[in-house]
Design an enzyme around this catalytic site. Structure first.
Site, PDB file in Angstrom:
ATOM      1  N   SER A   1       3.686  -3.008  10.282  1.00 43.93           N
ATOM      2  CA  SER A   1       5.068  -3.034  10.535  1.00 43.93           C
ATOM      3  C   SER A   1       5.568  -4.360  10.263  1.00 43.93           C
ATOM      4  O   SER A   1       6.567  -4.708  10.851  1.00 43.93           O
ATOM      5  CB  SER A   1       5.295  -2.548  12.131  1.00 43.93           C
TER       6      SER A   1
ATOM      7  N   ASN B   1       1.023  -1.089   0.291  1.00 46.90           N
ATOM      8  CA  ASN B   1      -0.122  -0.005  -0.096  1.00 46.90           C
ATOM      9  C   ASN B   1       0.870   1.098   0.109  1.00 46.90           C
ATOM     10  O   ASN B   1       1.389   1.506   1.033  1.00 46.90           O
ATOM     11  CB  ASN B   1      -0.882  -0.055   1.230  1.00 46.90           C
TER      12      ASN B   1
ATOM     13  N   HIS C   1      -9.314   0.842   5.007  1.00 41.59           N
ATOM     14  CA  HIS C   1      -7.894   0.928   5.680  1.00 41.59           C
ATOM     15  C   HIS C   1      -8.036   1.866   6.858  1.00 41.59           C
ATOM     16  O   HIS C   1      -8.998   2.965   6.973  1.00 41.59           O
ATOM     17  CB  HIS C   1      -6.774   1.451   4.508  1.00 41.59           C
TER      18      HIS C   1
ATOM     19  N   GLY D   1       2.935   1.494  10.971  1.00 36.54           N
ATOM     20  CA  GLY D   1       4.020   2.657  10.787  1.00 36.54           C
ATOM     21  C   GLY D   1       4.631   2.925  11.905  1.00 36.54           C
ATOM     22  O   GLY D   1       5.486   3.782  12.167  1.00 36.54           O
TER      23      GLY D   1
ATOM     24  N   GLU E   1      -6.750   4.367   7.890  1.00 36.04           N
ATOM     25  CA  GLU E   1      -6.628   5.727   7.782  1.00 36.04           C
ATOM     26  C   GLU E   1      -7.898   6.504   7.165  1.00 36.04           C
ATOM     27  O   GLU E   1      -8.503   7.588   7.156  1.00 36.04           O
ATOM     28  CB  GLU E   1      -5.418   5.973   6.819  1.00 36.04           C
TER      29      GLU E   1
ATOM     30  N   GLU F   1      -5.361  -5.574  10.501  1.00 31.87           N
ATOM     31  CA  GLU F   1      -4.259  -4.332  10.694  1.00 31.87           C
ATOM     32  C   GLU F   1      -4.433  -3.728  12.073  1.00 31.87           C
ATOM     33  O   GLU F   1      -5.430  -2.710  11.996  1.00 31.87           O
ATOM     34  CB  GLU F   1      -4.272  -3.351   9.567  1.00 31.87           C
TER      35      GLU F   1
ATOM     36  N   LYS G   1      -0.044   4.289  -0.336  1.00 30.51           N
ATOM     37  CA  LYS G   1      -0.545   5.624   0.453  1.00 30.51           C
ATOM     38  C   LYS G   1      -0.564   6.610  -0.537  1.00 30.51           C
ATOM     39  O   LYS G   1      -0.362   6.617  -1.803  1.00 30.51           O
ATOM     40  CB  LYS G   1      -0.090   5.695   1.885  1.00 30.51           C
TER      41      LYS G   1
HETATM   42  C1  PEP Z   1      -0.435   0.004   6.305  1.00 25.21           C
HETATM   43  O1  PEP Z   1      -0.811   1.147   6.036  1.00 25.21           O
HETATM   44  O2  PEP Z   1      -1.480  -0.829   5.689  1.00 25.21           O
HETATM   45  C2  PEP Z   1       0.708  -0.597   6.949  1.00 25.21           C
HETATM   46  C3  PEP Z   1       0.585  -1.858   6.993  1.00 25.21           C
HETATM   47  O3  PEP Z   1       1.621   0.207   7.116  1.00 25.21           O
HETATM   48  P1  PEP Z   1       3.098  -0.373   7.705  1.00 25.21           P
HETATM   49  O4  PEP Z   1       3.508  -1.415   7.065  1.00 25.21           O
HETATM   50  O5  PEP Z   1       4.085   0.710   7.347  1.00 25.21           O
HETATM   51  O6  PEP Z   1       3.001  -0.558   9.084  1.00 25.21           O
END
Ligand code: PEP
Length: 248
Positions: free
Chosen positions: A211, A11, A95, A171, A97, A165, A13
């Site tokens: 992460s 992703n 997601h 992040g 966000e 997630e 973003k």
């Molecule tokens: C995400 O934004 O879906 C995500 C998993 O980010 P990260 O891998 O950077 O934690």
């Protein structure tokens, strides 16, 4: 037990311009021998160009959101049908966000997922608890309620992938314990079994996101009910992304 094909999705973003297409081409070339499915969900502005620059052997180009209607007076929005037209094969919905910043509800996410499926595309439905919910022992209730209400009735194992997630892991460099990931994935599969039957539940793919890096991916992928990962930061650079794919 059904053998499920692994799925690794990146992703990007709000990152990526035309000058980053070369990174996508690198991922495309390096991933050709991989047996699972691989997707890169990009900003809408580079989907078409990315598609022109890949071999179409393995890498699926995708998007990160869409409007639930096919067309109409929705200034600034794009529909699943329009993203398909640009070359998207997969679209992420829900997601954290989008849920947190844009206040998207389970109901709207379900409508978006339905519009994606009706456009003959694959949808990745994201769910996950906040740190506060985790600390209050509400992880299971939160993610099961989200999944139950964000997954449209037409979802099945071929048109839908679920991504768990934990919001506090996105992040941050922090991840749940392997046991915690395994427990949540088992609960989600068992929920899908109750809603859609055991056959669909056994075939549906559940990804972990938050992460994931080359150095922790192997342990996560070894978990029985984890079928791959949704990757944010580490999908932006071909070396990191391929490092994860190589251990999957
Ligand atoms: C995400 O934004 O879906 C995500 C998993 O980010 P990260 O891998 O950077 O934690």
């Amino acid at each position: 037990m059904n053998k499920r094909k692994n799925f690794i999705a990146g992703n990007w973003k709000m990152n990526g311009t035309l000058d980053t297409i070369s990174e996508i081409s690198k991922i495309d070339k390096l991933s050709e021998g991989y047996e699972g499915d691989i997707a890169l969900c990009l900003p809408n502005t580079i989907i078409s160009k990315a598609n022109e620059n890949i071999s179409h052997k393995k890498l699926l180009i995708g998007a990160q959101n869409c409007h639930h209607e096919e067309s109409g007076a929705y200034t600034g929005d794009v529909s699943a049908k329009m993203l398909k037209d640009a070359g998207a094969k997969v679209i992420i919905v829900g997601h954290s966000e989008r849920r947190q910043i844009y206040k998207e509800t389970n109901e709207i996410i379900s409508k978006k997922a339905e519009s994606i499926i009706n456009s003959d595309l694959l949808t990745i439905i994201c769910i996950g608890e906040t740190e506060e919910e985790k600390n209050m022992g509400l992880t299971s209730t939160t993610v099961c309620t989200q999944l139950k209400n964000s997954m449209p009735s037409i979802s099945n194992e071929t048109n839908t992938v679920v991504a768990y997630e934990p919001i506090w892991a996105i992040g941050t460099g922090r991840i749940p314990s392997l046991k915690e990931i395994e427990v949540v994935h088992k609960e989600l599969r068992s929920l899908v079994s109750k809603i859609k039957g055991i056959d669909t539940a056994n075939k549906m793919r559940f990804l972990y996101g938050g992460s994931v890096k080359p150095n922790n991916a192997r342990d996560i992928f070894d978990l029985t009910d984890v079928d791959g990962a949704l990757i944010g930061g580490a999908s932006l650079k071909s070396d990191d992304f391929m490092g994860i794919i190589n251990v999957c």
